[in-house]
Design a protein around this motif. Structure first.
Motif, PDB file in Angstrom:
ATOM      1  N   UNK A   1       7.356   8.232  -3.574  1.00 48.86           N
ATOM      2  CA  UNK A   1       7.417   6.901  -2.945  1.00 48.86           C
ATOM      3  C   UNK A   1       8.845   6.389  -2.885  1.00 48.86           C
ATOM      4  N   UNK A   2       9.616   6.596  -3.954  1.00 45.74           N
ATOM      5  CA  UNK A   2      11.015   6.149  -3.956  1.00 45.74           C
ATOM      6  C   UNK A   2      11.834   6.915  -2.911  1.00 45.74           C
ATOM      7  N   UNK A   3      11.665   8.229  -2.872  1.00 42.41           N
ATOM      8  CA  UNK A   3      12.387   9.022  -1.870  1.00 42.41           C
ATOM      9  C   UNK A   3      11.952   8.668  -0.455  1.00 42.41           C
TER      10      UNK A   3
ATOM     11  N   UNK B   1      13.588   5.434   0.533  1.00 42.16           N
ATOM     12  CA  UNK B   1      15.023   5.637   0.823  1.00 42.16           C
ATOM     13  C   UNK B   1      15.241   6.331   2.170  1.00 42.16           C
ATOM     14  N   UNK B   2      14.463   7.356   2.435  1.00 44.16           N
ATOM     15  CA  UNK B   2      14.621   8.096   3.689  1.00 44.16           C
ATOM     16  C   UNK B   2      14.162   7.287   4.900  1.00 44.16           C
ATOM     17  N   UNK B   3      13.252   6.335   4.686  1.00 42.55           N
ATOM     18  CA  UNK B   3      12.709   5.556   5.806  1.00 42.55           C
ATOM     19  C   UNK B   3      13.582   4.366   6.184  1.00 42.55           C
TER      20      UNK B   3
ATOM     21  N   UNK C   1      10.071  -2.744   5.682  1.00 43.04           N
ATOM     22  CA  UNK C   1       8.984  -1.766   5.812  1.00 43.04           C
ATOM     23  C   UNK C   1       9.145  -0.615   4.814  1.00 43.04           C
ATOM     24  N   UNK C   2      10.374  -0.146   4.623  1.00 46.96           N
ATOM     25  CA  UNK C   2      10.580   0.933   3.655  1.00 46.96           C
ATOM     26  C   UNK C   2      10.395   0.420   2.231  1.00 46.96           C
ATOM     27  N   UNK C   3      10.754  -0.837   1.991  1.00 47.34           N
ATOM     28  CA  UNK C   3      10.490  -1.439   0.687  1.00 47.34           C
ATOM     29  C   UNK C   3       8.999  -1.521   0.408  1.00 47.34           C
TER      30      UNK C   3
END
Length: 151
Positions: free
Chosen positions: A86-88, A91-93, A101-103
């Motif tokens: 989920x963290x990666x 970050x990639x999104x 949205x990535x958060x």
């Protein structure tokens, strides 16, 4: 060998991880020397110095007082993997779908990984609402107070 003189094997992993965090802090601190704007050096340097100090204290403490306690302990492996994924993913999104949205992706994955109790509709709404409030507050802080450009 008496128990008080025996070195437990479980502390080796803690020593290695602490040493890796000290090394990563030194690398991050060195990386900030290439930043052209002095204002952009403050936060990364502060975090790098704190990481070196805390990991160094952990390294010294574990070396002087080895212990088998701590570490990963018992738990469900999929929760650990989900948190890292989920963290990666978050970050990639960020460059593609933006900060909020990535958060949400990172928050939802971390929440699912951390939630050990039974989910109810009220719990899900409460956590979704509080997560949205925290993410919007961080977005507002960075964008409008600190003037950090966010995707």
């Amino acid at each position: 060998m008496p128990d008080q003189q025996r070195q437990p094997d479980g502390h080796i992993g803690s020593l290695v991880i602490s040493a890796l965090f000290v090394l990563m802090g030194i690398i991050a601190l060195y990386d900030t020397t290439g930043y052209s704007d002095r204002d952009s050096q403050v936060f990364p340097r502060t975090v790098a110095i704190l990481m070196i100090v805390t990991a160094g204290l952990s390294l010294i403490t574990r070396f002087l007082h080895p212990s088998d306690s701590g570490g990963f302990g018992t738990g469900t492996w999929w929760r650990r993997v989900l948190l890292i994924v989920a963290m990666f993913a978050g970050c990639l999104a960020i460059p593609h779908i933006g900060f909020l949205a990535s958060g949400a992706i990172a928050f939802a994955g971390g929440l699912i990984a951390a939630m050990h109790d039974r989910w109810t509709p009220i719990t899900a709404l409460l956590y979704a609402g509080s997560g949205a409030a925290v993410m919007i507050a961080f977005f507002a802080l960075f964008r409008y107070v600190l003037h950090v450009p966010l995707p």
